[in-house]
Design an enzyme around this catalytic site. Sequence first.
Site, short mmCIF file in Angstrom:
data_model
loop_
_atom_site.label_atom_id
_atom_site.label_comp_id
_atom_site.label_asym_id
_atom_site.label_seq_id
_atom_site.Cartn_x
_atom_site.Cartn_y
_atom_site.Cartn_z
N ARG A 100 8.92 -4.23 4.83
CA ARG A 100 8.39 -2.96 4.31
C ARG A 100 6.96 -3.14 3.76
O ARG A 100 6.60 -2.60 2.72
CB ARG A 100 9.29 -2.40 3.18
CG ARG A 100 10.67 -2.00 3.63
CD ARG A 100 10.64 -0.77 4.53
NE ARG A 100 11.95 -0.20 4.72
CZ ARG A 100 12.82 -0.59 5.66
NH1 ARG A 100 12.51 -1.56 6.50
NH2 ARG A 100 14.00 0.00 5.77
N SER A 139 15.30 5.44 1.92
CA SER A 139 15.49 4.49 0.82
C SER A 139 14.39 4.71 -0.21
O SER A 139 13.21 4.62 0.13
CB SER A 139 15.36 3.05 1.33
OG SER A 139 16.27 2.80 2.37
N GLU A 154 10.16 1.97 -2.87
CA GLU A 154 9.65 1.80 -1.52
C GLU A 154 8.69 2.95 -1.20
O GLU A 154 7.76 2.80 -0.43
CB GLU A 154 10.83 1.80 -0.56
CG GLU A 154 10.51 1.35 0.83
CD GLU A 154 11.22 2.17 1.87
OE1 GLU A 154 10.82 3.33 2.07
OE2 GLU A 154 12.16 1.65 2.48
#
Length: 337
Positions: free
Chosen positions: A162, A237, A333
Amino acid sequence: MHIQQNISLKSYNTFGIESEARYFVSVHTIGELQEALSLPNYLKKFLLGGGSNMLLTGPIDALVIHVNLKGIAIENQNQDYIQLSCMAGENWHDFVLHCIDNNYGGLENMSLIPGNVGTAPIQNIGAYGVELKDVFLKCDAIEIATSKEVSFTDQQCDFGYRNSIFKTTHKGQYVITRVTFKLTKNKHKIQTQYGAINEHLSLNNITNPTIKQVSDAVIAIRESKLPDPKKLGNSGSFFKNPVVDSKTFEAFNAKFPEAPFYALANSEFKIPAGWLIEQAGFKGKRYGDAGVHENQALVLVNYGNATGAQIWELALKIQKKVAKDFGITIEPEVNVF
Ligand code: EPU
């Protein structure tokens, strides 16, 4: 180019958060994008793609530039591989489906991820054992300060979990305009090692899946766990899965032997934030219109009229409780503005 004033961004972010842009322009060509970036009267510029990985906690006092570049082109191909370029404003899942329809393999495990193609490299999107970096060849971008066109190879992007240079050293400096992928035309690399995919395929008696069958399995799994942003505002997420060193992991594992984990190559361990949040008691909880999804604790949701500040307040509350219960810090995130 049509610059509008005081525009609601509610339909431009998948959380469905109300936030007003002081100025707003949608650009359809690279020329328009360069022009918008060099407009001298609007000092602050705010780049907007699919709005699927952001939380807006207040009004945006800037010129919001909506990157609406469209088009897919074949750059190169041989018998086995194809190089396909896709403009930044194309919807990610529509692009995945286009590839599956044409029997181009590599993207099927990343079916149904919300957002646009141009924002996919920023956080190196990934799901079910495959990450963007596995199919990425290069991306083209415009440098915001100079409006110059530049390209970045796979190596230059320095992709991680990520993560990429567009979130670290080059943050806020470039607008990605086009991404070029390297995909298979035959001998597809079918990846079903991720438990849930295998389970789904064998339930349907599929032993040698096609890329379409893998995509269908991923879609079914995602639909069963993750809320559809069109029906319930969310940003996928909200937190990253924390990565801890072996010492921290051993202490954690001794105390919580039932917790799932993934061992990484460099003797680090990834612990599912969804498990930590569920154990901390938040799964399915609702505070006004801000909540934690009932099937996947990693996903924060907007039941209708939550403000960005309320979602953020909930995120901080979760972060604090997880730190208190497990001694592990979970980081967002999504990008918070
Ligand atoms: N878990 C719980 N409770 C929950 C959620 C998960 O106990 O509420 C446990 C599961 O039982 C499982 C483990 O956590 O043992 C992992 O769960 P899952 O396989 O659902 O994956 P994840 O780690 O929660 C990540 C990505 C997702 C991606 C899936 C599948 C991150 C931050 N999230 O989730 O990505 O779809 O793997 O590959 O890495 C996204 O980024 O928006 C996203 C949805």
